[in-house]
Motif scaffolding. Structure first.
Motif, PDB file in Angstrom:
ATOM      1  N   ALA A  33      -8.610   3.005   5.215  1.00 20.15           N
ATOM      2  CA  ALA A  33      -7.536   2.054   5.498  1.00 20.15           C
ATOM      3  C   ALA A  33      -8.007   0.977   6.484  1.00 20.15           C
ATOM      4  N   ALA A  34      -8.764   1.373   7.490  1.00 24.87           N
ATOM      5  CA  ALA A  34      -9.268   0.414   8.481  1.00 24.87           C
ATOM      6  C   ALA A  34     -10.242  -0.571   7.832  1.00 24.87           C
ATOM      7  N   ASP A  35     -11.094  -0.082   6.942  1.00 27.83           N
ATOM      8  CA  ASP A  35     -12.050  -0.946   6.265  1.00 27.83           C
ATOM      9  C   ASP A  35     -11.336  -1.907   5.315  1.00 27.83           C
ATOM     10  N   THR A  53      -0.410  -4.835   4.916  1.00 31.72           N
ATOM     11  CA  THR A  53       0.268  -3.573   4.634  1.00 31.72           C
ATOM     12  C   THR A  53      -0.641  -2.829   3.664  1.00 31.72           C
ATOM     13  N   ILE A  54      -1.180  -1.716   4.124  1.00 33.88           N
ATOM     14  CA  ILE A  54      -2.196  -0.984   3.369  1.00 33.88           C
ATOM     15  C   ILE A  54      -1.562   0.177   2.610  1.00 33.88           C
ATOM     16  N   ASP A  55      -1.905   0.284   1.329  1.00 33.03           N
ATOM     17  CA  ASP A  55      -1.557   1.482   0.563  1.00 33.03           C
ATOM     18  C   ASP A  55      -2.439   2.593   1.140  1.00 33.03           C
ATOM     19  N   PRO A  56      -1.868   3.663   1.679  1.00 31.20           N
ATOM     20  CA  PRO A  56      -2.671   4.648   2.413  1.00 31.20           C
ATOM     21  C   PRO A  56      -3.775   5.326   1.604  1.00 31.20           C
ATOM     22  N   ILE A  78       3.714 -16.704   2.875  1.00 31.18           N
ATOM     23  CA  ILE A  78       3.040 -16.394   1.615  1.00 31.18           C
ATOM     24  C   ILE A  78       2.530 -14.961   1.659  1.00 31.18           C
ATOM     25  N   ALA A  79       2.236 -14.454   0.485  1.00 27.99           N
ATOM     26  CA  ALA A  79       1.655 -13.119   0.356  1.00 27.99           C
ATOM     27  C   ALA A  79       0.480 -13.209  -0.609  1.00 27.99           C
ATOM     28  N   GLN A  80      -0.472 -12.339  -0.416  1.00 28.37           N
ATOM     29  CA  GLN A  80      -1.596 -12.224  -1.331  1.00 28.37           C
ATOM     30  C   GLN A  80      -1.903 -10.742  -1.516  1.00 28.37           C
ATOM     31  N   ILE A  81      -2.297 -10.396  -2.724  1.00 27.03           N
ATOM     32  CA  ILE A  81      -2.706  -9.025  -3.006  1.00 27.03           C
ATOM     33  C   ILE A  81      -4.213  -8.938  -2.820  1.00 27.03           C
ATOM     34  N   CYS A  82      -4.646  -7.892  -2.142  1.00 23.87           N
ATOM     35  CA  CYS A  82      -6.065  -7.674  -1.909  1.00 23.87           C
ATOM     36  C   CYS A  82      -6.470  -6.356  -2.560  1.00 23.87           C
ATOM     37  N   VAL A  83      -7.573  -6.401  -3.285  1.00 24.13           N
ATOM     38  CA  VAL A  83      -8.105  -5.218  -3.959  1.00 24.13           C
ATOM     39  C   VAL A  83      -9.500  -4.941  -3.391  1.00 24.13           C
ATOM     40  N   TYR A  84      -9.692  -3.704  -2.919  1.00 26.75           N
ATOM     41  CA  TYR A  84     -10.940  -3.274  -2.282  1.00 26.75           C
ATOM     42  C   TYR A  84     -11.629  -2.269  -3.204  1.00 26.75           C
ATOM     43  N   ASP A  85     -12.843  -2.588  -3.633  1.00 24.40           N
ATOM     44  CA  ASP A  85     -13.608  -1.681  -4.483  1.00 24.40           C
ATOM     45  C   ASP A  85     -14.195  -0.581  -3.599  1.00 24.40           C
ATOM     46  N   LYS A  86     -13.737   0.653  -3.802  1.00 27.36           N
ATOM     47  CA  LYS A  86     -14.156   1.766  -2.944  1.00 27.36           C
ATOM     48  C   LYS A  86     -15.652   2.052  -3.044  1.00 27.36           C
ATOM     49  N   GLN A  87     -16.253   1.825  -4.197  1.00 32.82           N
ATOM     50  CA  GLN A  87     -17.669   2.114  -4.363  1.00 32.82           C
ATOM     51  C   GLN A  87     -18.535   0.991  -3.799  1.00 32.82           C
ATOM     52  N   LYS A  88     -18.202  -0.256  -4.127  1.00 38.29           N
ATOM     53  CA  LYS A  88     -19.005  -1.399  -3.682  1.00 38.29           C
ATOM     54  C   LYS A  88     -18.649  -1.861  -2.274  1.00 38.29           C
ATOM     55  N   LYS A  89     -17.455  -1.467  -1.802  1.00 41.13           N
ATOM     56  CA  LYS A  89     -16.942  -1.873  -0.482  1.00 41.13           C
ATOM     57  C   LYS A  89     -16.808  -3.396  -0.367  1.00 41.13           C
ATOM     58  N   THR A  90     -16.334  -4.008  -1.467  1.00 37.00           N
ATOM     59  CA  THR A  90     -16.080  -5.445  -1.497  1.00 37.00           C
ATOM     60  C   THR A  90     -14.606  -5.673  -1.804  1.00 37.00           C
ATOM     61  N   VAL A  91     -14.108  -6.870  -1.498  1.00 36.30           N
ATOM     62  CA  VAL A  91     -12.707  -7.188  -1.744  1.00 36.30           C
ATOM     63  C   VAL A  91     -12.577  -8.422  -2.624  1.00 36.30           C
ATOM     64  N   GLU A  92     -11.433  -8.490  -3.280  1.00 37.77           N
ATOM     65  CA  GLU A  92     -11.021  -9.684  -4.009  1.00 37.77           C
ATOM     66  C   GLU A  92      -9.581  -9.959  -3.633  1.00 37.77           C
ATOM     67  N   ILE A  93      -9.257 -11.252  -3.492  1.00 35.22           N
ATOM     68  CA  ILE A  93      -7.923 -11.685  -3.086  1.00 35.22           C
ATOM     69  C   ILE A  93      -7.261 -12.409  -4.255  1.00 35.22           C
ATOM     70  N   GLY A  94      -5.998 -12.097  -4.477  1.00 35.80           N
ATOM     71  CA  GLY A  94      -5.223 -12.798  -5.502  1.00 35.80           C
ATOM     72  C   GLY A  94      -4.738 -14.140  -4.979  1.00 35.80           C
ATOM     73  N   SER A  95      -4.070 -14.875  -5.820  1.00 37.87           N
ATOM     74  CA  SER A  95      -3.564 -16.190  -5.430  1.00 37.87           C
ATOM     75  C   SER A  95      -2.365 -16.046  -4.498  1.00 37.87           C
ATOM     76  N   GLU A  96      -1.959 -17.167  -3.907  1.00 32.01           N
ATOM     77  CA  GLU A  96      -0.826 -17.180  -2.983  1.00 32.01           C
ATOM     78  C   GLU A  96       0.478 -16.958  -3.739  1.00 32.01           C
TER      79      GLU A  96
END
Length: 108
Positions: A33-35, A53-56, A78-96
């Motif tokens: 969650a911290a990462d 707001t993190i999905d636990p 505004i809000a944006q959805i963030c997706v974190y790849d657990k294996q690669k430890k990278t993120v992608e952000i959705g649009s506003e």
């Protein structure tokens, strides 16, 4: 007799899967969650002081977060959805996404 073997194998499989779900410690979930929070906030370049707001637990493969805040250089929310790849430890952000349309702002 085959039915008994199938039932036994099915029960063993379910028990092993249940054990795997509980294998991660609370500390590991907190670290995830911290990462997710740190990387998602850093990637949210269009939001001033984003709140995350993190999905636990996220999904099987991804950590998930909803970022909210004031858009840089503008008023509103505004809000944006963030997706974190657990294996690669990278993120992608959705649009506003407009906070009003999402019902995140109080009615006047």
């Amino acid at each position: 007799m085959n039915r008994n073997i199938i039932r036994l194998l099915a029960a063993a499989t379910l028990l092993s899967l249940a054990g795997a779900a509980h294998a991660s410690s609370d500390a590991a979930w907190q670290q995830l969650a911290a990462d997710v929070e740190a990387k998602c906030k850093k990637a949210a370049v269009t939001i001033e002081k984003p709140t995350a707001t993190i999905d636990p637990f996220g999904s099987t493969h991804y950590g998930l977060a909803l970022l909210t805040g004031k858009p840089k250089g503008a008023k509103g929310l505004i809000a944006q959805i963030c997706v974190y790849d657990k294996q690669k430890k990278t993120v992608e952000i959705g649009s506003e996404l407009d906070g009003k349309k999402l019902g995140l702002m109080p009615a006047k």
